[in-house]
Scaffold this motif. Structure first.
Motif, PDB file in Angstrom:
ATOM      1  N   CYS A  95     -10.191   3.254   1.364  1.00 11.95           N
ATOM      2  CA  CYS A  95      -9.346   4.449   1.445  1.00 11.95           C
ATOM      3  C   CYS A  95      -7.891   4.065   1.206  1.00 11.95           C
ATOM      4  CB  CYS A  95      -9.493   5.103   2.820  1.00 11.95           C
ATOM      5  SG  CYS A  95      -8.465   6.565   3.051  1.00 11.95           S
ATOM      6  N   ASN A  96      -7.217   4.836   0.340  1.00 16.23           N
ATOM      7  CA  ASN A  96      -5.802   4.573   0.068  1.00 16.23           C
ATOM      8  C   ASN A  96      -4.879   5.626   0.691  1.00 16.23           C
ATOM      9  OD1 ASN A  96      -5.998   6.797  -1.639  1.00 16.23           O
ATOM     10  ND2 ASN A  96      -6.179   5.565  -3.486  1.00 16.23           N
ATOM     11  N   GLY A  97      -5.441   6.586   1.412  1.00 17.61           N
ATOM     12  CA  GLY A  97      -4.638   7.592   2.096  1.00 17.61           C
ATOM     13  C   GLY A  97      -4.119   8.703   1.218  1.00 17.61           C
TER      14      GLY A  97
ATOM     15  N   THR B  65     -12.794   2.508   5.355  1.00 18.54           N
ATOM     16  CA  THR B  65     -11.333   2.531   5.498  1.00 18.54           C
ATOM     17  C   THR B  65     -10.651   1.437   4.691  1.00 18.54           C
ATOM     18  OG1 THR B  65     -11.481   1.241   7.545  1.00 18.54           O
ATOM     19  CG2 THR B  65     -11.360   3.643   7.766  1.00 18.54           C
TER      20      THR B  65
ATOM     21  N   GLU C 295       0.818  -1.204   0.000  1.00 15.60           N
ATOM     22  CA  GLU C 295       0.000   0.000   0.000  1.00 15.60           C
ATOM     23  C   GLU C 295       0.856   1.259   0.000  1.00 15.60           C
ATOM     24  OE1 GLU C 295      -3.979  -0.804   2.187  1.00 15.60           O
ATOM     25  OE2 GLU C 295      -2.341  -1.500   3.463  1.00 15.60           O
TER      26      GLU C 295
ATOM     27  N   LYS D 109      -3.558   3.067  10.085  1.00  9.02           N
ATOM     28  CA  LYS D 109      -4.515   2.041   9.666  1.00  9.02           C
ATOM     29  C   LYS D 109      -5.071   1.290  10.845  1.00  9.02           C
ATOM     30  CE  LYS D 109      -3.968  -0.775   6.411  1.00  9.02           C
ATOM     31  NZ  LYS D 109      -3.471  -1.781   5.467  1.00  9.02           N
TER      32      LYS D 109
ATOM     33  N   THR E   5      -5.852  12.395   9.331  1.00  7.92           N
ATOM     34  CA  THR E   5      -5.464  11.012   9.088  1.00  7.92           C
ATOM     35  C   THR E   5      -5.212  10.319  10.422  1.00  7.92           C
ATOM     36  OG1 THR E   5      -3.133  11.572   8.963  1.00  7.92           O
ATOM     37  CG2 THR E   5      -4.343  11.526   6.896  1.00  7.92           C
TER      38      THR E   5
ATOM     39  N   TRP F  50      -1.549   5.365   6.508  1.00 11.68           N
ATOM     40  CA  TRP F  50      -2.659   6.025   7.187  1.00 11.68           C
ATOM     41  C   TRP F  50      -3.919   5.944   6.346  1.00 11.68           C
ATOM     42  CZ3 TRP F  50       1.675   8.854   5.550  1.00 11.68           C
ATOM     43  CH2 TRP F  50       1.500   9.571   4.371  1.00 11.68           C
ATOM     44  N   ARG F  51      -5.014   6.311   6.979  1.00 12.38           N
ATOM     45  CA  ARG F  51      -6.319   6.393   6.330  1.00 12.38           C
ATOM     46  C   ARG F  51      -6.966   7.703   6.751  1.00 12.38           C
ATOM     47  NH1 ARG F  51      -4.093   3.442   3.704  1.00 12.38           N
ATOM     48  NH2 ARG F  51      -4.525   1.287   3.229  1.00 12.38           N
TER      49      ARG F  51
END
Length: 162
Positions: free
Chosen positions: A138-140, A135, A87, A158, A155, A91-92
């Protein structure tokens, strides 16, 4: 702390450990990154900036990351590994209670900018639709952070977001 003070103290970063996408673990990052600024120069959206000690950090104050990988291609030291490494961010997104919808104001800017479709608004009987964040989707990337007019999106790691 209100959003304007938070943004002042975080210099607009809003991201813990605000490293470029696909960065290696922090201990390795500080060893491998020689602060050459190649990733910063390669960043088309201009979200990478020189931070503390000259190390690259992300600033989502104007736009988010397109996940194009140009910064990874520019890094010759192995501080950024690319999408084969997993990834892009650790964070998300997190939507704070300061969201305009909590105050009865219709706003869907975050969902409109979210290419991952991680933010959706479901109709509510007798009220304004509120954002729901997935979440897992979500890719941040920070597109939602940049677009929020009241800085209600931050943020979290994860683990915290799960």
């Amino acid at each position: 702390m209100d959003a304007s003070k938070r943004r002042f103290f975080s210099a607009g970063l809003s991201v813990p450990g605000a490293r470029p996408p696909w960065a290696v673990a922090e201990s390795l990052f500080s060893e491998r990154c020689d602060r050459c600024d190649a990733c910063i120069r390669a960043c088309g959206p201009g979200i990478l900036k020189a931070g503390s000690g000259g190390f690259p950090v992300i600033d989502f104050s104007t736009t988010g990351c397109t996940l194009c990988g140009d910064c990874v291609q520019a890094c010759t030291r192995g501080a950024l590994l690319g999408d084969d490494a997993g990834e892009p961010f650790i964070w998300r997104a997190h939507i704070d209670p300061a969201c305009l919808t909590q105050r009865g104001v219709e706003c869907r800017l975050c969902a409109e900018r979210c290419e991952a479709d991680a933010i959706r608004f479901r109709p509510r009987l007798g009220g304004i639709a509120r954002p729901e964040l997935d979440t897992d989707r979500c890719n941040g990337c920070g597109q939602c952070i940049a677009t929020c007019p009241v800085d209600a999106i931050t943020t979290q790691s994860k683990k915290e977001a799960a």
